[in-house]
Structures are given as C-alpha cells and as structure tokens.
Design a protein around this motif. Sequence first.
Motif, short mmCIF file in Angstrom:
data_model
loop_
_atom_site.label_atom_id
_atom_site.label_comp_id
_atom_site.label_asym_id
_atom_site.label_seq_id
_atom_site.Cartn_x
_atom_site.Cartn_y
_atom_site.Cartn_z
N GLU A 26 28.12 33.58 32.95
CA GLU A 26 29.18 34.18 33.76
C GLU A 26 29.55 33.35 34.97
O GLU A 26 30.57 33.60 35.62
N ASP A 27 28.75 32.36 35.30
CA ASP A 27 29.07 31.45 36.41
C ASP A 27 29.93 30.27 35.95
O ASP A 27 30.29 29.41 36.77
N THR A 28 30.25 30.23 34.67
CA THR A 28 31.15 29.20 34.17
C THR A 28 32.52 29.37 34.81
O THR A 28 33.10 30.47 34.77
N ALA A 29 33.02 28.31 35.41
CA ALA A 29 34.29 28.41 36.16
C ALA A 29 34.73 27.03 36.61
O ALA A 29 33.96 26.06 36.55
N VAL A 30 35.96 26.98 37.09
CA VAL A 30 36.40 25.82 37.86
C VAL A 30 36.07 26.12 39.32
O VAL A 30 36.46 27.17 39.84
N TYR A 31 35.36 25.20 39.93
CA TYR A 31 34.93 25.39 41.32
C TYR A 31 35.79 24.51 42.23
O TYR A 31 35.95 23.32 41.99
N TYR A 32 36.30 25.15 43.28
CA TYR A 32 37.14 24.46 44.24
C TYR A 32 36.51 24.50 45.63
O TYR A 32 35.90 25.51 46.02
N CYS A 33 36.69 23.43 46.36
CA CYS A 33 36.44 23.50 47.80
C CYS A 33 37.80 23.51 48.50
O CYS A 33 38.78 22.95 47.99
N ALA A 34 37.84 24.16 49.63
CA ALA A 34 39.11 24.33 50.33
C ALA A 34 38.86 24.46 51.82
O ALA A 34 37.78 24.90 52.25
N THR B 118 35.79 20.01 63.05
CA THR B 118 37.02 20.31 63.80
C THR B 118 37.14 21.80 64.02
O THR B 118 37.03 22.60 63.08
N THR B 119 37.41 22.16 65.27
CA THR B 119 37.43 23.57 65.66
C THR B 119 38.43 24.39 64.85
O THR B 119 39.53 23.92 64.54
N TYR B 120 37.97 25.62 64.53
CA TYR B 120 38.80 26.65 63.90
C TYR B 120 39.01 26.45 62.40
O TYR B 120 39.76 27.19 61.78
N TYR B 121 38.31 25.49 61.82
CA TYR B 121 38.42 25.33 60.38
C TYR B 121 37.17 25.81 59.68
O TYR B 121 36.05 25.58 60.15
N TRP B 122 37.40 26.48 58.55
CA TRP B 122 36.32 26.97 57.69
C TRP B 122 36.40 26.21 56.37
O TRP B 122 37.46 26.03 55.81
N TRP B 123 35.25 25.82 55.88
CA TRP B 123 35.17 25.00 54.68
C TRP B 123 34.57 25.87 53.59
O TRP B 123 33.41 26.26 53.67
N SER B 124 35.39 26.15 52.58
CA SER B 124 35.09 27.23 51.64
C SER B 124 34.81 26.71 50.24
O SER B 124 35.24 25.62 49.84
N TRP B 125 34.13 27.56 49.51
CA TRP B 125 33.97 27.38 48.07
C TRP B 125 34.60 28.58 47.37
O TRP B 125 34.32 29.73 47.71
N ILE B 126 35.42 28.27 46.40
CA ILE B 126 36.16 29.27 45.64
C ILE B 126 36.08 28.89 44.18
O ILE B 126 36.13 27.70 43.85
N ARG B 127 35.95 29.87 43.31
CA ARG B 127 35.87 29.54 41.89
C ARG B 127 36.83 30.40 41.09
O ARG B 127 37.27 31.45 41.52
N GLN B 128 37.12 29.93 39.89
CA GLN B 128 38.00 30.66 38.98
C GLN B 128 37.41 30.62 37.58
O GLN B 128 37.50 29.60 36.89
N PRO B 129 36.81 31.73 37.15
CA PRO B 129 36.31 31.80 35.77
C PRO B 129 37.47 31.77 34.79
O PRO B 129 38.62 32.12 35.14
N PRO B 130 37.22 31.38 33.56
CA PRO B 130 38.31 31.31 32.58
C PRO B 130 38.97 32.66 32.39
O PRO B 130 38.31 33.67 32.17
N GLY B 131 40.28 32.69 32.50
CA GLY B 131 41.05 33.89 32.28
C GLY B 131 41.00 34.90 33.42
O GLY B 131 41.51 36.02 33.28
N LYS B 132 40.41 34.50 34.55
CA LYS B 132 40.29 35.42 35.67
C LYS B 132 40.90 34.81 36.94
O LYS B 132 41.32 33.66 36.95
N GLY B 133 40.93 35.61 37.98
CA GLY B 133 41.50 35.15 39.23
C GLY B 133 40.52 34.37 40.08
O GLY B 133 39.36 34.18 39.70
N LEU B 134 40.99 33.95 41.23
CA LEU B 134 40.16 33.22 42.16
C LEU B 134 39.13 34.13 42.81
O LEU B 134 39.43 35.28 43.15
N GLU B 135 37.94 33.61 42.98
CA GLU B 135 36.86 34.35 43.63
C GLU B 135 36.32 33.54 44.79
O GLU B 135 35.80 32.44 44.59
#
Length: 125
Positions: free
Chosen positions: A89-97, A30-47
């Motif tokens: 260091e790649d330990t994290a919760v991984y999200y798609c968005a 679908t036009t104009y949508y980007w499908w992303s991967w974002i992660r959050q390591p323990p105790g840190k912000g979203l990357e």
Amino acid sequence: VQLQESGPGLVKPSQALSLTCAAAGDSITTTYYWWSWIRQPPGKGLEWMGAIAWSGVTYYSPSLKSRTSISRDTSKNQFTLQLSSVTPEDTAVYYCARKYYYCSSSGCNNFYDSWGQGTQVTVSS
C-alpha cells in the motif's frame, strides 16, 4: 529552487524506505519555507506525508506519524524521508516539494512553489 528526489525504486515489504531530496538554488534553512514529502498511490490523489521547516521542526501526517521520519543535512542542502515497515500500500510516486508559509496579524499565506519530478517507489517481494 530546483528539487530532485533520489532513492530505490523497489523496496521489499517490511523493509524501510529512504528517499532524499536535494535542493538547488536556495537554502533549506530559508525562513518561512517548509520542505515536504507528498505521495500519490496509483489511481489515488495526493497524500501529504510530512514536512520539515526552515527551523528544523518536523510535522507528520497523523496516519503515517508512527512510521515516518524526516531529517535534513544542511551541509548538503538536502532532506530525507524514512518510512518504516512498508507494505504494498506504500507503492506510490513520491514527491518532495517546497511550501511557503507565513502568518501575520492580517492572516496566513501558504502555497507550494516548487516540486520535484517525483520518483516511483514500488513495494514488492
């Protein structure tokens, strides 16, 4: 749109991580949508790690670009993250968005409108 991540919860150091995000309710082309991967390591912000656009173009975080690959399977309406040579260091919760991104002569509009529930990935021997 509903997004659901899947993949291994435990990966050994130096191995590759592969996660898949299945989309339901809308096409990943679908036009104009980007499908992303974002992660959050323990105790840190979203990357933000990277994204694949409706057109198939990919963009990556400069800090992860050498180890990251995002691809898609339009027949299954899903996209995949591959991260090579993982370390603890790649330990994290991984999200798609999903992100809407549109620019016109009056400016650009962009926002995330859907997230997966996230999947925990632990890198450990």
